[in-house]
Design a protein around this motif. Sequence first.
Motif, PDB file in Angstrom:
ATOM      1  N   GLN A 164     -53.931 -38.054  37.174  1.00 26.39           N
ATOM      2  CA  GLN A 164     -55.012 -37.708  38.085  1.00 26.39           C
ATOM      3  C   GLN A 164     -56.383 -37.763  37.412  1.00 26.39           C
ATOM      4  OE1 GLN A 164     -53.911 -33.841  39.572  1.00 26.39           O
ATOM      5  NE2 GLN A 164     -52.003 -34.607  40.476  1.00 26.39           N
ATOM      6  N   GLY A 165     -56.416 -38.201  36.152  1.00 25.67           N
ATOM      7  CA  GLY A 165     -57.677 -38.366  35.457  1.00 25.67           C
ATOM      8  C   GLY A 165     -58.369 -37.072  35.077  1.00 25.67           C
ATOM      9  N   ARG A 166     -57.606 -36.011  34.847  1.00 27.96           N
ATOM     10  CA  ARG A 166     -58.199 -34.707  34.537  1.00 27.96           C
ATOM     11  C   ARG A 166     -58.605 -34.576  33.072  1.00 27.96           C
ATOM     12  NH1 ARG A 166     -57.809 -31.453  38.833  1.00 27.96           N
ATOM     13  NH2 ARG A 166     -56.248 -31.923  40.427  1.00 27.96           N
ATOM     14  N   SER A 167     -58.144 -35.480  32.212  1.00 28.70           N
ATOM     15  CA  SER A 167     -58.502 -35.440  30.792  1.00 28.70           C
ATOM     16  C   SER A 167     -59.583 -36.471  30.496  1.00 28.70           C
ATOM     17  CB  SER A 167     -57.274 -35.722  29.923  1.00 28.70           C
ATOM     18  OG  SER A 167     -57.629 -35.829  28.563  1.00 28.70           O
ATOM     19  N   ALA A 168     -60.533 -36.079  29.650  1.00 27.24           N
ATOM     20  CA  ALA A 168     -61.609 -37.006  29.287  1.00 27.24           C
ATOM     21  C   ALA A 168     -61.101 -38.133  28.402  1.00 27.24           C
ATOM     22  CB  ALA A 168     -62.731 -36.251  28.574  1.00 27.24           C
ATOM     23  N   ASN A 171     -64.845 -29.580  31.797  1.00 31.24           N
ATOM     24  CA  ASN A 171     -64.660 -30.003  30.406  1.00 31.24           C
ATOM     25  C   ASN A 171     -63.597 -31.082  30.200  1.00 31.24           C
ATOM     26  OD1 ASN A 171     -66.381 -27.937  28.676  1.00 31.24           O
ATOM     27  ND2 ASN A 171     -65.388 -26.745  30.292  1.00 31.24           N
ATOM     28  N   LYS A 172     -62.699 -31.233  31.182  1.00 27.50           N
ATOM     29  CA  LYS A 172     -61.656 -32.261  31.135  1.00 27.50           C
ATOM     30  C   LYS A 172     -60.947 -32.299  29.775  1.00 27.50           C
ATOM     31  CE  LYS A 172     -62.210 -35.868  33.632  1.00 27.50           C
ATOM     32  NZ  LYS A 172     -62.592 -37.200  34.178  1.00 27.50           N
ATOM     33  N   ASP A 203     -59.222 -19.429  39.354  1.00 32.55           N
ATOM     34  CA  ASP A 203     -60.426 -20.153  39.771  1.00 32.55           C
ATOM     35  C   ASP A 203     -61.305 -20.498  38.569  1.00 32.55           C
ATOM     36  OD1 ASP A 203     -59.699 -20.123  42.409  1.00 32.55           O
ATOM     37  OD2 ASP A 203     -60.856 -18.325  42.910  1.00 32.55           O
ATOM     38  N   GLU A 204     -61.446 -19.548  37.637  1.00 36.12           N
ATOM     39  CA  GLU A 204     -62.246 -19.790  36.436  1.00 36.12           C
ATOM     40  C   GLU A 204     -61.632 -20.889  35.579  1.00 36.12           C
ATOM     41  OE1 GLU A 204     -64.294 -15.513  35.321  1.00 36.12           O
ATOM     42  OE2 GLU A 204     -62.138 -15.731  35.018  1.00 36.12           O
ATOM     43  N   ALA A 205     -60.299 -20.846  35.438  1.00 34.54           N
ATOM     44  CA  ALA A 205     -59.612 -21.858  34.643  1.00 34.54           C
ATOM     45  C   ALA A 205     -59.753 -23.235  35.274  1.00 34.54           C
ATOM     46  CB  ALA A 205     -58.135 -21.490  34.506  1.00 34.54           C
ATOM     47  N   THR A 206     -59.586 -23.304  36.587  1.00 31.07           N
ATOM     48  CA  THR A 206     -59.707 -24.579  37.306  1.00 31.07           C
ATOM     49  C   THR A 206     -61.117 -25.145  37.169  1.00 31.07           C
ATOM     50  OG1 THR A 206     -58.041 -23.867  38.910  1.00 31.07           O
ATOM     51  CG2 THR A 206     -59.459 -25.706  39.534  1.00 31.07           C
ATOM     52  N   ASP A 207     -62.097 -24.270  37.280  1.00 31.35           N
ATOM     53  CA  ASP A 207     -63.495 -24.695  37.159  1.00 31.35           C
ATOM     54  C   ASP A 207     -63.792 -25.207  35.753  1.00 31.35           C
ATOM     55  OD1 ASP A 207     -66.299 -24.796  38.212  1.00 31.35           O
ATOM     56  OD2 ASP A 207     -66.624 -23.352  36.599  1.00 31.35           O
ATOM     57  N   TRP A 208     -63.284 -24.496  34.740  1.00 22.59           N
ATOM     58  CA  TRP A 208     -63.518 -24.892  33.344  1.00 22.59           C
ATOM     59  C   TRP A 208     -62.872 -26.240  33.051  1.00 22.59           C
ATOM     60  CZ3 TRP A 208     -60.898 -26.190  28.942  1.00 22.59           C
ATOM     61  CH2 TRP A 208     -61.617 -26.140  27.749  1.00 22.59           C
ATOM     62  N   ILE A 209     -61.649 -26.428  33.535  1.00 20.47           N
ATOM     63  CA  ILE A 209     -60.939 -27.695  33.317  1.00 20.47           C
ATOM     64  C   ILE A 209     -61.677 -28.840  34.002  1.00 20.47           C
ATOM     65  CG2 ILE A 209     -58.839 -28.986  33.889  1.00 20.47           C
ATOM     66  CD1 ILE A 209     -57.293 -26.354  33.460  1.00 20.47           C
ATOM     67  N   VAL A 241     -47.805 -35.172  32.712  1.00 17.15           N
ATOM     68  CA  VAL A 241     -48.037 -36.567  33.104  1.00 17.15           C
ATOM     69  C   VAL A 241     -48.971 -36.625  34.311  1.00 17.15           C
ATOM     70  CG1 VAL A 241     -46.966 -38.640  34.046  1.00 17.15           C
ATOM     71  CG2 VAL A 241     -45.864 -37.424  32.161  1.00 17.15           C
ATOM     72  N   ASN A 242     -48.742 -35.777  35.306  1.00 19.51           N
ATOM     73  CA  ASN A 242     -49.582 -35.774  36.506  1.00 19.51           C
ATOM     74  C   ASN A 242     -51.030 -35.411  36.174  1.00 19.51           C
ATOM     75  OD1 ASN A 242     -47.553 -36.518  38.278  1.00 19.51           O
ATOM     76  ND2 ASN A 242     -46.949 -34.404  38.722  1.00 19.51           N
ATOM     77  N   TYR A 243     -51.212 -34.529  35.206  1.00 20.89           N
ATOM     78  CA  TYR A 243     -52.559 -34.134  34.783  1.00 20.89           C
ATOM     79  C   TYR A 243     -53.339 -35.365  34.314  1.00 20.89           C
ATOM     80  CZ  TYR A 243     -56.115 -31.708  31.934  1.00 20.89           C
ATOM     81  OH  TYR A 243     -57.287 -31.259  31.367  1.00 20.89           O
TER      82      TYR A 243
END
Length: 214
Positions: free
Chosen positions: A139-143, A40-41, A31-37, A134-136
């Motif tokens: 899905q637009g998870r990276s800034a 911060n993307k 949960d902490e990792a998901t929240d941080w990602i 690739v999916n990451y």
Amino acid sequence: MRLQEKTRWILMRQPELKIERTSLPNLVSLDEATDWIGKNKPILWAGSIASVPEPSGLPSGYAITESLVRLILRGSTPPEQEDEIVGLVAKEWPLEALFDEFELLGFDISESFLKFFSEINESVAPSPLHRAIVNYYKQGRSALPLCITTNWDTLLEVAFRDAGFTVISAGCDQPINDEFGKPTAESNTIFIYHPHGSFATNDVVCSFQQQQKQ
């Protein structure tokens, strides 16, 4: 047996730049990792483990280091002592640092090593880890549309192209313009940087001596 400290060693075109290797990871909950990602993307940095699962099936840097050390010790060291030495060297030294030590002794194995990997690079396919990366980005998870990998293979490029991305790759021996890795008008453009070079950019380096030849 006392080994030279290698935790600050990394092969780059800027040898004065040192990247600290963390001896112990910072463990957090899912949960902490998901929240941080989510907040911060971050961009992703892919190591050799990404190309280990089938259908890629390539050996990790750790596995190659272990094989080389066991080859040297075979028949001359008791099994329990061999395991101890292998565990020490494989954990403390990155593969490229081990190649440098071979060259200091007059054995340049980097050429044959690169030839082997270059030949199998075209015959393997992306692993589930490549697809997850690739999916990451899909899905637009990276800034930023930037992914970094220390791998020489081109499996990330293949995985992104299979998903409809326009891939722009760069390696350690190429000039990088200011726009590299920044968002473009096309959302399906991805920039992939190989700090150790790659077979896509024809600038693979795996040891200091081999780097000097280029």
